[in-house]
Design a protein around this motif. Structure first.
Motif, PDB file in Angstrom:
ATOM      1  N   UNK A  75       0.729  -1.074   0.165  1.00 35.56           N
ATOM      2  CA  UNK A  75       0.059   0.131  -0.074  1.00 35.56           C
ATOM      3  C   UNK A  75       1.055   1.315   0.066  1.00 35.56           C
ATOM      4  N   UNK A  76       1.803   1.292   0.908  1.00 33.64           N
ATOM      5  CA  UNK A  76       2.790   2.206   0.674  1.00 33.64           C
ATOM      6  C   UNK A  76       3.409   2.856  -0.587  1.00 33.64           C
ATOM      7  N   UNK A  77       3.803   1.449  -1.210  1.00 30.53           N
ATOM      8  CA  UNK A  77       4.201   2.005  -2.832  1.00 30.53           C
ATOM      9  C   UNK A  77       3.081   2.103  -3.720  1.00 30.53           C
ATOM     10  N   UNK A  78       1.907   2.121  -3.411  1.00 28.91           N
ATOM     11  CA  UNK A  78       0.894   2.180  -4.172  1.00 28.91           C
ATOM     12  C   UNK A  78       0.778   1.049  -5.425  1.00 28.91           C
ATOM     13  N   UNK A  79       1.023  -0.230  -4.955  1.00 22.52           N
ATOM     14  CA  UNK A  79       1.259  -1.400  -5.567  1.00 22.52           C
ATOM     15  C   UNK A  79      -0.207  -1.884  -6.041  1.00 22.52           C
ATOM     16  N   UNK A  80      -0.222  -2.258  -7.272  1.00 29.81           N
ATOM     17  CA  UNK A  80      -1.759  -2.821  -7.543  1.00 29.81           C
ATOM     18  C   UNK A  80      -2.093  -4.167  -7.001  1.00 29.81           C
ATOM     19  N   UNK A  81      -0.867  -4.900  -6.361  1.00 30.92           N
ATOM     20  CA  UNK A  81      -1.278  -6.232  -5.993  1.00 30.92           C
ATOM     21  C   UNK A  81      -1.881  -6.114  -4.556  1.00 30.92           C
ATOM     22  N   UNK A  82      -2.812  -7.072  -4.149  1.00 29.60           N
ATOM     23  CA  UNK A  82      -3.761  -7.007  -3.250  1.00 29.60           C
ATOM     24  C   UNK A  82      -3.957  -8.266  -2.339  1.00 29.60           C
ATOM     25  N   UNK A  83      -2.995  -9.211  -2.650  1.00 31.43           N
ATOM     26  CA  UNK A  83      -2.942 -10.425  -2.168  1.00 31.43           C
ATOM     27  C   UNK A  83      -1.702 -10.902  -1.865  1.00 31.43           C
ATOM     28  N   UNK A  84      -1.491 -11.538  -0.601  1.00 32.36           N
ATOM     29  CA  UNK A  84      -0.217 -11.718  -0.150  1.00 32.36           C
ATOM     30  C   UNK A  84      -0.403 -13.253   0.068  1.00 32.36           C
ATOM     31  N   UNK A  85       0.627 -14.189  -0.075  1.00 34.23           N
ATOM     32  CA  UNK A  85       0.769 -15.553   0.413  1.00 34.23           C
ATOM     33  C   UNK A  85       2.128 -15.770   0.861  1.00 34.23           C
ATOM     34  N   UNK A  86       2.323 -16.017   2.027  1.00 37.89           N
ATOM     35  CA  UNK A  86       3.431 -16.463   2.833  1.00 37.89           C
ATOM     36  C   UNK A  86       3.543 -17.908   2.744  1.00 37.89           C
ATOM     37  N   UNK A  87       4.927 -18.350   1.933  1.00 37.78           N
ATOM     38  CA  UNK A  87       4.948 -19.801   1.835  1.00 37.78           C
ATOM     39  C   UNK A  87       6.284 -20.335   2.401  1.00 37.78           C
ATOM     40  N   UNK A  88       6.361 -21.523   2.644  1.00 33.45           N
ATOM     41  CA  UNK A  88       7.700 -22.120   3.366  1.00 33.45           C
ATOM     42  C   UNK A  88       8.721 -22.056   2.203  1.00 33.45           C
ATOM     43  N   UNK A  89       9.904 -21.801   2.555  1.00 31.31           N
ATOM     44  CA  UNK A  89      11.051 -21.682   1.634  1.00 31.31           C
ATOM     45  C   UNK A  89      11.354 -23.006   1.208  1.00 31.31           C
ATOM     46  N   UNK A  90      11.681 -23.146   0.037  1.00 27.96           N
ATOM     47  CA  UNK A  90      12.022 -24.514  -0.772  1.00 27.96           C
ATOM     48  C   UNK A  90      11.113 -25.478  -0.581  1.00 27.96           C
ATOM     49  N   UNK A  91       9.738 -25.329  -0.621  1.00 28.21           N
ATOM     50  CA  UNK A  91       8.615 -26.245  -0.335  1.00 28.21           C
ATOM     51  C   UNK A  91       7.782 -26.508  -1.765  1.00 28.21           C
ATOM     52  N   UNK A  92       8.335 -25.580  -3.007  1.00 28.59           N
ATOM     53  CA  UNK A  92       7.377 -25.844  -3.901  1.00 28.59           C
ATOM     54  C   UNK A  92       7.116 -27.184  -4.592  1.00 28.59           C
ATOM     55  N   UNK A  93       8.108 -27.957  -4.302  1.00 28.92           N
ATOM     56  CA  UNK A  93       7.803 -29.432  -4.810  1.00 28.92           C
ATOM     57  C   UNK A  93       7.383 -30.541  -3.638  1.00 28.92           C
ATOM     58  N   UNK A  94       7.105 -29.945  -2.608  1.00 29.11           N
ATOM     59  CA  UNK A  94       6.630 -30.692  -1.465  1.00 29.11           C
ATOM     60  C   UNK A  94       5.187 -31.322  -1.792  1.00 29.11           C
ATOM     61  N   UNK A  95       4.878 -32.669  -1.537  1.00 23.07           N
ATOM     62  CA  UNK A  95       3.669 -33.310  -1.662  1.00 23.07           C
ATOM     63  C   UNK A  95       2.708 -32.440  -0.823  1.00 23.07           C
ATOM     64  N   UNK A  96       2.786 -31.902   0.220  1.00 22.88           N
ATOM     65  CA  UNK A  96       1.678 -31.110   0.778  1.00 22.88           C
ATOM     66  C   UNK A  96       1.575 -29.587   0.476  1.00 22.88           C
ATOM     67  N   UNK A  97       2.242 -29.386  -0.725  1.00 19.16           N
ATOM     68  CA  UNK A  97       2.186 -28.047  -1.293  1.00 19.16           C
ATOM     69  C   UNK A  97       0.790 -27.707  -1.815  1.00 19.16           C
ATOM     70  N   UNK A  98      -0.155 -26.865  -1.641  1.00 16.67           N
ATOM     71  CA  UNK A  98      -1.034 -26.813  -2.477  1.00 16.67           C
ATOM     72  C   UNK A  98      -1.033 -26.100  -3.789  1.00 16.67           C
ATOM     73  N   UNK A  99       0.033 -25.714  -4.017  1.00 15.62           N
ATOM     74  CA  UNK A  99       0.493 -25.255  -5.517  1.00 15.62           C
ATOM     75  C   UNK A  99       1.795 -25.196  -5.877  1.00 15.62           C
TER      76      UNK A  99
END
Length: 116
Positions: A80-104
């Protein structure tokens, strides 16, 4: 005859106007989003951050066992401070993109916030 011409001219004019408005800017290419992303990447907890074409900020952090919704809200404030158009934030566990429990493809979700 003039009414028939108007019915032909008006749609053609509208088509010309809308097609000449310029190309759509991807969220990752928006200057305000870039500025906000740069600030977010300076945060000590952030291991990696990116803004997707769906206009979602994904931020990777170490998993310390806590829910990161509050941290996601904090990152919303930077957006918001930077007037970004992005309005959804997702915090994910580092290095877990290939994890079977990953939702995406981005990793295991630790927290999220809608910045609106």
């Amino acid at each position: 005859m003039k009414i028939k011409q108007l019915f032909l001219i008006i749609p053609l004019a509208l088509l010309f106007i809308t097609s000449s408005c310029g190309k759509t800017i991807k969220p990752s290419e928006d200057s305000n989003n870039k500025k906000a992303l740069s600030e977010i990447q300076k945060e000590p907890k952030i291991k990696h951050a990116t803004i997707t074409d769906d206009n979602i900020l994904y931020a990777s952090v170490e998993d310390d066992g806590t829910i990161r919704n509050g941290y996601a809200e904090y990152l919303c404030e930077i957006l918001k401070e930077n007037n970004a158009t992005t309005n959804w934030v997702k915090i994910v566990k580092v290095n877990s993109s290939k994890d079977l429990n990953s939702g995406d493809d981005h990793g295991i979700l630790l927290g999220e916030a809608n910045c609106n």
